[in-house]
Design an enzyme around this catalytic site. Structure first.
Site, short mmCIF file in Angstrom:
data_model
loop_
_atom_site.label_atom_id
_atom_site.label_comp_id
_atom_site.label_asym_id
_atom_site.label_seq_id
_atom_site.Cartn_x
_atom_site.Cartn_y
_atom_site.Cartn_z
CG ASP A 21 -2.10 0.96 1.01
OD1 ASP A 21 -2.42 1.41 0.01
OD2 ASP A 21 -2.67 0.90 2.06
CG ASN A 69 -7.44 -2.18 -5.98
OD1 ASN A 69 -6.55 -3.02 -5.91
ND2 ASN A 69 -7.72 -1.38 -5.13
C1 FPP Z 1 -1.59 0.24 -3.38
O1 FPP Z 1 -1.20 1.50 -3.44
C2 FPP Z 1 -1.18 -0.65 -4.58
C3 FPP Z 1 -2.15 -1.22 -5.59
C4 FPP Z 1 -3.51 -1.08 -5.53
C5 FPP Z 1 -1.50 -2.03 -6.57
C6 FPP Z 1 -0.22 -2.75 -6.39
C7 FPP Z 1 0.43 -2.81 -7.54
C8 FPP Z 1 1.85 -3.03 -7.56
C9 FPP Z 1 2.94 -2.81 -6.69
C10 FPP Z 1 2.41 -2.97 -9.08
C11 FPP Z 1 2.17 -3.98 -9.84
C12 FPP Z 1 2.11 -5.28 -9.32
C13 FPP Z 1 2.90 -6.35 -9.76
C14 FPP Z 1 2.69 -7.66 -8.92
C15 FPP Z 1 3.91 -6.39 -10.94
P1 FPP Z 1 -2.43 2.65 -3.66
O2 FPP Z 1 -2.64 2.90 -4.97
O3 FPP Z 1 -3.69 2.11 -2.71
O4 FPP Z 1 -1.64 3.72 -2.90
P2 FPP Z 1 -2.52 4.80 -1.87
O5 FPP Z 1 -3.07 4.45 -0.98
O6 FPP Z 1 -1.15 5.95 -1.58
O7 FPP Z 1 -3.33 5.71 -3.10
#
Ligand code: FPP
Length: 246
Positions: A21, A69
């Site tokens: 996250d 998501n």
């Molecule tokens: C959360 O950060 C992250 C995600 C919803 C996606 C995770 C994806 C990756 C790390 C990249 C692709 C993955 C792989 C396995 C290649 P957020 O967007 O919720 O952050 P925020 O809470 O700060 O808005």
């Protein structure tokens, strides 16, 4: 002393799960678009995967995309899907070089064809690797997983394949997306949020929970080591008393 040297190799968690996250916040701090954070997040995915395998962790599960998501802006969903495709293409060599098997859990039918095609290709190419299993949770939601399991079991009961009295933890486990994985020992969530967010609710029954303020794109090998050292300093009692354990 190096953090790595503080880890007892004979008491490693068998299964680490991570809620990655903070990509969006990280990007905002840099004055960039959210997509930039997701892209940098893939660097942490590689670093954590390689260092887990190198340590001797047998199972690593990453929450890459939740059922919730799908409700993000269309452009962000597209960016994440594109990033998945390019990461799978790019990282097949990392997986092969480190003898890592790729696995996926979630409502995989909901993924765009291009993603599932690439995913199945990498799963197939790495299926005999046996140093570590890397599981990506994609279009995953724990409640959705439980609903699917209940439906499957109900059909079997209706068709006299299972009798209701025989339904136990083992049977339920066998109908979850994680049927081939052991229970989670250590659950890590980055970015300071202290929630489970519909991730592996059944499988974390006895997991140790570790929350860190580090945002996912900044999460490094040392942050992983720190989480493991912290885990090893805890007493896991599984409902027993301290005296019974010693
Ligand atoms: C959360 O950060 C992250 C995600 C919803 C996606 C995770 C994806 C990756 C790390 C990249 C692709 C993955 C792989 C396995 C290649 P957020 O967007 O919720 O952050 P925020 O809470 O700060 O808005």
């Amino acid at each position: 002393m190096d953090l790595r040297d503080k880890i007892h190799i004979d008491r490693l968690p068998n299964h680490i799960a991570i809620i990655m996250d903070g990509n969006g916040r990280w990007a905002k701090q840099q004055g960039k678009l959210r997509a930039f954070g997701h892209e940098r997040g893939t660097k942490s995915v590689r670093e954590v995967t390689e260092s887990s395998a190198e340590l001797g962790i047998k199972n690593l599960t990453l929450y890459a995309f939740s059922t919730e998501n799908w409700n993000r802006p269309k452009l962000e969903v597209q960016t994440l899907m594109k990033l998945l495709i390019s990461s799978l293409k790019k990282e097949i060599n990392t997986l092969q070089d480190n003898n890592i098997k790729l696995n996926a859990i979630g409502d995989l039918n909901a993924l765009p064809t291009k993603v599932s095609r690439e995913l199945n290709d990498v799963i197939d190419k790495t299926k005999t690797n046996d140093r570590m299993t890397l599981t990506l949770a994609l279009s995953y939601g724990s409640r959705d997983e439980i609903i699917h399991a209940v439906r499957d079991i109900s059909h079997k009961v209706k068709n006299n394949i299972i009798s209701p009295e025989k339904i136990d933890e083992y049977i339920i486990n066998q109908h979850l997306y994680t049927r081939n994985l052991p229970d989670v020992d250590l659950l890590i969530r980055t970015s300071g949020e202290q929630r489970i967010s519909n991730f592996l609710l059944w499988q974390i029954a006895y997991a140790e929970l570790y929350f860190t303020d580090v945002l996912w794109p900044d999460f490094s090998k040392d942050d992983l080591y720190e989480a493991i050292v912290n885990y090893q300093n805890r007493e896991r009692r599984f409902g027993k008393t301290s005296e019974q354990l010693s």
